[in-house]
Design an enzyme around this catalytic site. Sequence first.
Site, PDB file in Angstrom:
ATOM      1  CG  HIS A  72     -24.791  -6.691  25.481  1.00 33.92           C
ATOM      2  ND1 HIS A  72     -24.648  -6.796  24.125  1.00 33.92           N
ATOM      3  CD2 HIS A  72     -23.564  -6.985  26.029  1.00 33.92           C
ATOM      4  CE1 HIS A  72     -23.390  -7.129  23.838  1.00 33.92           C
ATOM      5  NE2 HIS A  72     -22.712  -7.249  24.970  1.00 33.92           N
ATOM      6  CD  GLU A  75     -27.846  -5.243  23.670  1.00 35.19           C
ATOM      7  OE1 GLU A  75     -26.773  -4.641  23.489  1.00 35.19           O
ATOM      8  OE2 GLU A  75     -28.068  -6.388  23.232  1.00 35.19           O
ATOM      9  CG  HIS A 165     -27.371  -8.957  21.226  1.00 40.24           C
ATOM     10  ND1 HIS A 165     -26.456  -8.587  22.187  1.00 40.24           N
ATOM     11  CD2 HIS A 165     -27.249 -10.302  21.086  1.00 40.24           C
ATOM     12  CE1 HIS A 165     -25.808  -9.676  22.611  1.00 40.24           C
ATOM     13  NE2 HIS A 165     -26.269 -10.720  21.956  1.00 40.24           N
ATOM     14  CD  GLU A 229     -26.810  -6.255  17.605  1.00 40.76           C
ATOM     15  OE1 GLU A 229     -27.594  -5.472  18.182  1.00 40.76           O
ATOM     16  OE2 GLU A 229     -25.800  -6.733  18.162  1.00 40.76           O
TER      17      GLU A 229
HETATM   18 ZN   LIG Z   1     -25.980  -6.621  22.580  1.00 42.06          ZN
END
Ligand SMILES: [Zn+2]
Length: 348
Positions: A72, A75, A165, A229
């Site tokens: 992504h 990020e 992420h 994350e």
């Molecule tokens: Zn992500």
Amino acid sequence: MAATRKKQLECDVLFEHQDLLALTLAHPQPRKQPQSRTLKDGTRLTLIDSGILAIEPLRPGDSDIVLSCGVHGNETAPIELVNDLVNAIISGELVCRQRLLVQLGNTEAMVKGTRGVQENMNRLFSGAHARGESNPEKARAALLEQTVRDFYNQSGRKRFHYDLHTAIRDSQREKFAVYPYRPGRAWSIEQIRFLAGCGVETILLSHSPTTTYSYYSSNEFGADAFTVELGKVYPFGQNEMSRFEACRKQLSRLIAAQPLEYPPLAQSVVFDVCQVVNKHHEGFRFSFDDAQANFSEYPPGTLLAQDGDTEVRVGAVAESIVFPNAKVALGQRALLTVVPTAIDDRFE
Ligand SMILES: [Zn+2]
């Protein structure tokens, strides 16, 4: 001649000015051919394509490690973290003693400062990139997959893939990792403690196949792979990097084949993924506020979402919400719910 000279200059930006991220943002488009340099200690660096760098010591340890980030594009903290590690290796400050593949994922989205360009790249793996009409994101996902496949070219070595992420929304648990479904293989206690050493003390056990990047490496190559994350999304340069220090140090130890930090197992909290809610109707809406934090818990029976005529409700025990996003494309995941679970005989 001029073209050759230009290519050489691009390569030197990485090897002399020591910055993969700057080079990638300046040249996000596919490169024509790989380029290699050797560090003083014999470590070989190969820029396989834009934002994809293999680092291979002369006598590597027993592990093949993939670090991906920016799947992504907005990020940024994990991208800066991984770039710092690469810079430290190039400058000689960090000695790489394992085979390492670094990938800055969605280069085009990184330049634009967006999550994706046309779609969510983290739903394009395990061949999903081959479905429907082609686009640059699908081509990039195919390239990322292929370089991982090429990298895991020897059997009998330990394989790791940490896909890093940051989340769109606030979270009651700042750092957490999704452990992909791995039928027939026990969950690894060592990996859960390794992640706690990265400051990631919350683990979600997934129980179904998916098209995420970490599932691809886990499923196809038996890697210990995770979607990690690390906090909340901020633009480049606006991350408080001290919040990622534990992760940076642990990854440095892993790369340098130094003793790892293994906090006691009791420090980690593990959840089972309970419901995977896919969106099937345009009018899909949540019954909670759009800004609700990840891991907010709801009592049994609570209405969570309305999807056409279908009501999505909490089951017999309280469930917490993760990754709610009503704006996903039809057929894609709009929500996960999780319930706390024990570290039991499914782990070894
Ligand atoms: Zn992500």
